[in-house]
Design a protein around this motif. Structure first.
Motif, PDB file in Angstrom:
ATOM      1  N   ASP A 285       7.560  -0.355  -0.280  1.00 50.89           N
ATOM      2  CA  ASP A 285       8.087  -1.357   0.641  1.00 50.89           C
ATOM      3  C   ASP A 285       7.480  -1.147   2.021  1.00 50.89           C
ATOM      4  O   ASP A 285       7.525  -0.040   2.569  1.00 50.89           O
ATOM      5  N   LEU A 286       6.912  -2.219   2.587  1.00 50.69           N
ATOM      6  CA  LEU A 286       6.245  -2.112   3.884  1.00 50.69           C
ATOM      7  C   LEU A 286       7.217  -1.919   5.036  1.00 50.69           C
ATOM      8  O   LEU A 286       6.828  -1.443   6.105  1.00 50.69           O
ATOM      9  N   ASN A 295       5.757   2.122  14.972  1.00 45.19           N
ATOM     10  CA  ASN A 295       4.979   1.279  15.872  1.00 45.19           C
ATOM     11  C   ASN A 295       4.621  -0.019  15.173  1.00 45.19           C
ATOM     12  O   ASN A 295       4.837  -0.182  13.983  1.00 45.19           O
ATOM     13  N   ASN A 296       4.102  -0.958  15.922  1.00 41.99           N
ATOM     14  CA  ASN A 296       3.742  -2.251  15.365  1.00 41.99           C
ATOM     15  C   ASN A 296       2.268  -2.341  14.996  1.00 41.99           C
ATOM     16  O   ASN A 296       1.774  -3.397  14.615  1.00 41.99           O
ATOM     17  N   LYS A 297       1.551  -1.219  15.170  1.00 42.13           N
ATOM     18  CA  LYS A 297       0.129  -1.213  14.836  1.00 42.13           C
ATOM     19  C   LYS A 297      -0.021  -1.175  13.318  1.00 42.13           C
ATOM     20  O   LYS A 297       0.397  -0.236  12.661  1.00 42.13           O
ATOM     21  N   ARG A 298      -0.608  -2.227  12.768  1.00 44.30           N
ATOM     22  CA  ARG A 298      -0.728  -2.310  11.321  1.00 44.30           C
ATOM     23  C   ARG A 298      -2.138  -2.724  10.938  1.00 44.30           C
ATOM     24  O   ARG A 298      -2.773  -3.507  11.646  1.00 44.30           O
ATOM     25  N   ASN A 299      -2.616  -2.193   9.841  1.00 41.99           N
ATOM     26  CA  ASN A 299      -3.853  -2.693   9.252  1.00 41.99           C
ATOM     27  C   ASN A 299      -3.449  -3.849   8.338  1.00 41.99           C
ATOM     28  O   ASN A 299      -3.028  -3.641   7.202  1.00 41.99           O
ATOM     29  N   ASN A 303      -2.286  -3.938   4.366  1.00 40.61           N
ATOM     30  CA  ASN A 303      -0.915  -4.308   4.019  1.00 40.61           C
ATOM     31  C   ASN A 303      -0.878  -5.526   3.090  1.00 40.61           C
ATOM     32  O   ASN A 303      -0.028  -5.616   2.204  1.00 40.61           O
ATOM     33  N   LEU A 304      -1.808  -6.452   3.288  1.00 38.07           N
ATOM     34  CA  LEU A 304      -1.921  -7.572   2.350  1.00 38.07           C
ATOM     35  C   LEU A 304      -2.311  -7.057   0.970  1.00 38.07           C
ATOM     36  O   LEU A 304      -1.793  -7.517  -0.058  1.00 38.07           O
ATOM     37  N   GLU A 305      -3.221  -6.098   0.949  1.00 37.57           N
ATOM     38  CA  GLU A 305      -3.628  -5.458  -0.302  1.00 37.57           C
ATOM     39  C   GLU A 305      -2.423  -4.818  -0.983  1.00 37.57           C
ATOM     40  O   GLU A 305      -2.241  -4.920  -2.204  1.00 37.57           O
ATOM     41  N   ASN A 306      -1.570  -4.181  -0.187  1.00 41.58           N
ATOM     42  CA  ASN A 306      -0.368  -3.534  -0.709  1.00 41.58           C
ATOM     43  C   ASN A 306       0.563  -4.562  -1.354  1.00 41.58           C
ATOM     44  O   ASN A 306       1.120  -4.347  -2.437  1.00 41.58           O
ATOM     45  N   ILE A 307       0.739  -5.707  -0.677  1.00 42.33           N
ATOM     46  CA  ILE A 307       1.608  -6.758  -1.210  1.00 42.33           C
ATOM     47  C   ILE A 307       1.056  -7.316  -2.518  1.00 42.33           C
ATOM     48  O   ILE A 307       1.803  -7.564  -3.476  1.00 42.33           O
ATOM     49  N   VAL A 308      -0.261  -7.497  -2.601  1.00 41.15           N
ATOM     50  CA  VAL A 308      -0.878  -7.988  -3.827  1.00 41.15           C
ATOM     51  C   VAL A 308      -0.695  -6.974  -4.954  1.00 41.15           C
ATOM     52  O   VAL A 308      -0.377  -7.335  -6.093  1.00 41.15           O
TER      53      VAL A 308
END
Length: 401
Positions: A285-286, A295-299, A303-308
């Protein structure tokens, strides 16, 4: 309650089959709610409430049933002799030697048995040996974006805004009841601490909690990157935290068993073999990632890859990272004898990025379907048979691939 149709349908398919239905998944992903939804289905389809026994071992009301003999005697005393009895045992890992009670209940012809657990340990050891071939595991995840979207009924929220919220806070169902940022953080912190203490530290008897948390943060900060126990140990050692590769491997195993990490192995497309070196890890879970890294710094790309990855897992695929020559295919997904290839990118509006993402897919000479998932929106875009699909559209689709 949020309807979890895919999981309900799987339970319906296995209803009254001579198999123990084992639902596994991270804490607070909705396993107890799934039981309630399925019990409602039973009541609406000819089952009387007296035929249903539901015990949640995280409720202090059932603390005296955490001895397997006591539990077995209690349930036996509640069974209706001439009817099918539906037994639901939630978070059964709290019962010492529970597998003995489960095995004895299973052999009763008038019992249909359902159990849940919040870590993978309870499916190892004696249970696996005792019940080999007699149970089916249903692996449950937090809300998919499709479920998340359907649960948000406000009319004035755009689909893009919903997706951005999903990217930030993840899919734990109860989060939809919380509005304030701090309330969401507090809730995620509670889940994280519960998993850490109850499912990892206590069960794996880990003494160096600080080291464990450093490894968790490292893994959450490297979602979608190739890594290995040696690379992790070398990195931590360089920062003054001396640790061996075998110790890292033990801790990673604990995190996977606690359902907060998933490992994906590499597969050589040309050589048609699994590769032992390195692999990628994805988070369940992200929202936990955002809380933990503070923090709000995200790749966004990773993270899109993680969701897929999570969506492919929900859809029942066996998933690998593809290697072809020196190029990488984000995901090879296999199910029912069919293979699909996926590349994931935030955007391919830049021609160089588009070329880079298509290159590994173009190197694959078989005729299996190939997809490029991006946040761009180009309906019906295709490149040499490679279909480009908007990620949000793909997540909301009813297609299995």
């Amino acid at each position: 309650m949020i309807e979890r149709k895919d999981y309900i349908n799987r339970l319906i398919a296995f209803k009254d089959k001579e198999l123990i239905k084992v639902i596994t998944g991270i804490r607070r992903c909705g396993k107890s709610t799934l039981f309630k939804l399925f019990q409602e289905y039973l009541l609406n389809n000819g089952v009387d409430k007296t035929q249903i026994v539901n015990i949640n071992f995280e409720d202090i009301e059932y603390e005296d049933l955490t001895d397997y003999k006591t539990l077995y005697k209690k349930i036996i005393s509640m069974l209706l002799p001439n009817k099918k009895n539906y037994i639901f045992l939630d978070e059964i890992q709290h019962v010492k030697d529970f597998e003995k009670a489960v095995d004895s209940l299973f052999i009763k012809k008038n019992v249909d048995l359902y159990i849940t657990g919040s870590n993978a340990y309870f499916l190892s050891g004696e249970l696996a040996t005792l019940l080999a071939g007699r149970y089916v595991e249903i692996s449950m995840l937090p809300l998919s974006f499709k479920e998340y979207n359907s649960a948000l009924t406000e009319k004035n929220i755009s689909i893009e805004r919903k997706f951005n919220s999903y990217l930030q806070y993840g899919g734990f169902p109860y989060l939809l009841n919380l509005q304030e940022e701090q309330a969401k953080r507090d809730y995620l912190e509670g889940i994280y601490n519960s998993i850490l203490i109850k499912d990892i530290i206590h069960r794996k008897k880990i003494s160096d909690v600080s080291l464990l948390e450093k490894i968790i943060k490292f893994m959450y900060d490297n979602v979608g990157n190739f890594t290995s126990p040696k690379k992790i140990s070398d990195t931590l050692t360089s920062f003054g935290q001396k640790i061996t590769s075998p110790t890292v491997e033990t801790y990673l195993s604990a995190l996977i068993d606690g359902f907060i990490l998933h490992k994906v192995n590499r597969y050589d497309v040309l050589g048609k073999q699994l590769l032992k070196t390195q692999g990628k890890y994805y988070v369940t879970d992200l929202g936990l990632q955002r809380f933990l890294l503070n923090n709000n710094k995200r790749n966004i790309g990773h993270n899109l890859e993680n969701i897929v990855f999570l969506e492919l897992k929900r859809r029942g695929f066996q998933i690998y990272i593809g290697k072809i020559w020196n190029l990488e295919v984000d995901f090879i997904a296999e199910k029912n004898g069919y293979t699909y290839y996926f590349q994931v990118s935030q955007s391919v509006l830049d021609e160089n990025t588009l070329s880079r993402e298509l290159q590994p897919l173009n190197k694959i000479k078989d005729h299996n379907p190939k997809f490029l998932l991006t946040m761009d929106y180009f309906p019906n875009a295709s490149y040499n048979g490679i279909r480009q699909i908007n990620i949000i559209d793909w997540l909301l689709s009813d297609d299995e691939n």
